[in-house]
Motif scaffolding. Sequence first.
Motif, PDB file in Angstrom:
ATOM      1  N   CYS A  54       0.894  -1.321   0.120  1.00  0.00           N
ATOM      2  CA  CYS A  54      -0.141  -0.108  -0.030  1.00  0.00           C
ATOM      3  C   CYS A  54       0.680   1.102  -0.035  1.00  0.00           C
ATOM      4  N   GLY A  55       2.171   1.065   0.484  1.00  0.00           N
ATOM      5  CA  GLY A  55       2.933   2.285   0.371  1.00  0.00           C
ATOM      6  C   GLY A  55       2.948   2.923   1.451  1.00  0.00           C
ATOM      7  N   CYS A  56       2.324   2.975   2.829  1.00  0.00           N
ATOM      8  CA  CYS A  56       2.418   3.367   3.841  1.00  0.00           C
ATOM      9  C   CYS A  56       3.619   3.328   4.654  1.00  0.00           C
ATOM     10  N   ALA A  57       4.113   4.332   5.338  1.00  0.00           N
ATOM     11  CA  ALA A  57       5.489   4.279   5.844  1.00  0.00           C
ATOM     12  C   ALA A  57       5.745   3.067   6.576  1.00  0.00           C
ATOM     13  N   LEU A  58       6.959   2.502   6.757  1.00  0.00           N
ATOM     14  CA  LEU A  58       7.073   1.559   7.967  1.00  0.00           C
ATOM     15  C   LEU A  58       8.175   1.910   9.083  1.00  0.00           C
ATOM     16  N   VAL A  59       7.950   1.480  10.355  1.00  0.00           N
ATOM     17  CA  VAL A  59       8.631   1.871  11.200  1.00  0.00           C
ATOM     18  C   VAL A  59       9.527   0.417  11.688  1.00  0.00           C
ATOM     19  N   GLN A  60      10.945   0.364  11.255  1.00  0.00           N
ATOM     20  CA  GLN A  60      11.841  -0.894  11.662  1.00  0.00           C
ATOM     21  C   GLN A  60      11.962  -0.873  12.965  1.00  0.00           C
ATOM     22  N   THR A  61      11.910  -2.163  13.679  1.00  0.00           N
ATOM     23  CA  THR A  61      12.286  -1.950  15.253  1.00  0.00           C
ATOM     24  C   THR A  61      13.810  -2.289  15.227  1.00  0.00           C
ATOM     25  N   GLY A  62      14.432  -2.838  14.327  1.00  0.00           N
ATOM     26  CA  GLY A  62      16.054  -3.388  14.526  1.00  0.00           C
ATOM     27  C   GLY A  62      16.221  -4.828  14.768  1.00  0.00           C
ATOM     28  N   LEU A  63      15.022  -5.283  14.893  1.00  0.00           N
ATOM     29  CA  LEU A  63      15.187  -6.735  15.496  1.00  0.00           C
ATOM     30  C   LEU A  63      14.599  -7.570  14.412  1.00  0.00           C
ATOM     31  N   GLY A  64      15.264  -8.616  14.161  1.00  0.00           N
ATOM     32  CA  GLY A  64      14.749  -9.639  13.233  1.00  0.00           C
ATOM     33  C   GLY A  64      14.900  -9.094  11.651  1.00  0.00           C
ATOM     34  N   ARG A  65      14.069  -9.780  10.791  1.00  0.00           N
ATOM     35  CA  ARG A  65      14.110  -9.229   9.140  1.00  0.00           C
ATOM     36  C   ARG A  65      13.339  -7.866   9.314  1.00  0.00           C
ATOM     37  N   PRO A  66      14.015  -7.159   8.084  1.00  0.00           N
ATOM     38  CA  PRO A  66      13.201  -5.728   8.183  1.00  0.00           C
ATOM     39  C   PRO A  66      11.755  -5.949   7.573  1.00  0.00           C
ATOM     40  N   LYS A  67      11.008  -5.171   8.121  1.00  0.00           N
ATOM     41  CA  LYS A  67       9.565  -5.251   7.922  1.00  0.00           C
ATOM     42  C   LYS A  67       9.351  -5.173   6.204  1.00  0.00           C
ATOM     43  N   ARG A  68       8.604  -5.494   5.569  1.00  0.00           N
ATOM     44  CA  ARG A  68       8.123  -5.408   4.010  1.00  0.00           C
ATOM     45  C   ARG A  68       6.735  -4.786   3.937  1.00  0.00           C
ATOM     46  N   TYR A  69       5.725  -5.273   5.005  1.00  0.00           N
ATOM     47  CA  TYR A  69       4.379  -4.606   4.904  1.00  0.00           C
ATOM     48  C   TYR A  69       4.066  -4.121   6.252  1.00  0.00           C
ATOM     49  N   CYS A  70       3.207  -3.227   6.393  1.00  0.00           N
ATOM     50  CA  CYS A  70       2.748  -2.364   7.426  1.00  0.00           C
ATOM     51  C   CYS A  70       1.886  -2.974   8.238  1.00  0.00           C
ATOM     52  N   SER A  71       1.140  -4.050   7.910  1.00  0.00           N
ATOM     53  CA  SER A  71       0.200  -4.782   8.749  1.00  0.00           C
ATOM     54  C   SER A  71       0.055  -5.961   8.207  1.00  0.00           C
ATOM     55  N   ASP A  72      -0.556  -7.173   9.157  1.00  0.00           N
ATOM     56  CA  ASP A  72      -0.861  -8.552   8.709  1.00  0.00           C
ATOM     57  C   ASP A  72      -1.732  -8.409   7.471  1.00  0.00           C
TER      58      ASP A  72
END
Length: 86
Positions: A54-72
């Motif tokens: 959808c193009g929404c901004a993501l907030v990366q936590t720095g833990l685990g894999r980088p997020k690719r999606y904003c929600s489930d």
Amino acid sequence: MTRNELIRALRVTEAALWKAGNLLRDAAPDVLDAQQEVARILRAVDSSEKCQRCGCALVQTGLGRPKRYCSDNCRKYAYAEKRQTG
């Protein structure tokens, strides 16, 4: 130079080229070409910080894999779309 510093520098450069291109519209067509190229590079560099669906901004936590999606929901819809097309 960190990634965020690079993005910040590209944004400043793009804004300066845009302003110069508007002031010198007929005198310097190369300035607008350079601004468009910087904008293209900026989109490419900054695109990984947005949801792939959808193009929404993501907030990366720095833990685990980088997020690719904003929600489930976006992750599930993207998976379903991928299965339908491929």
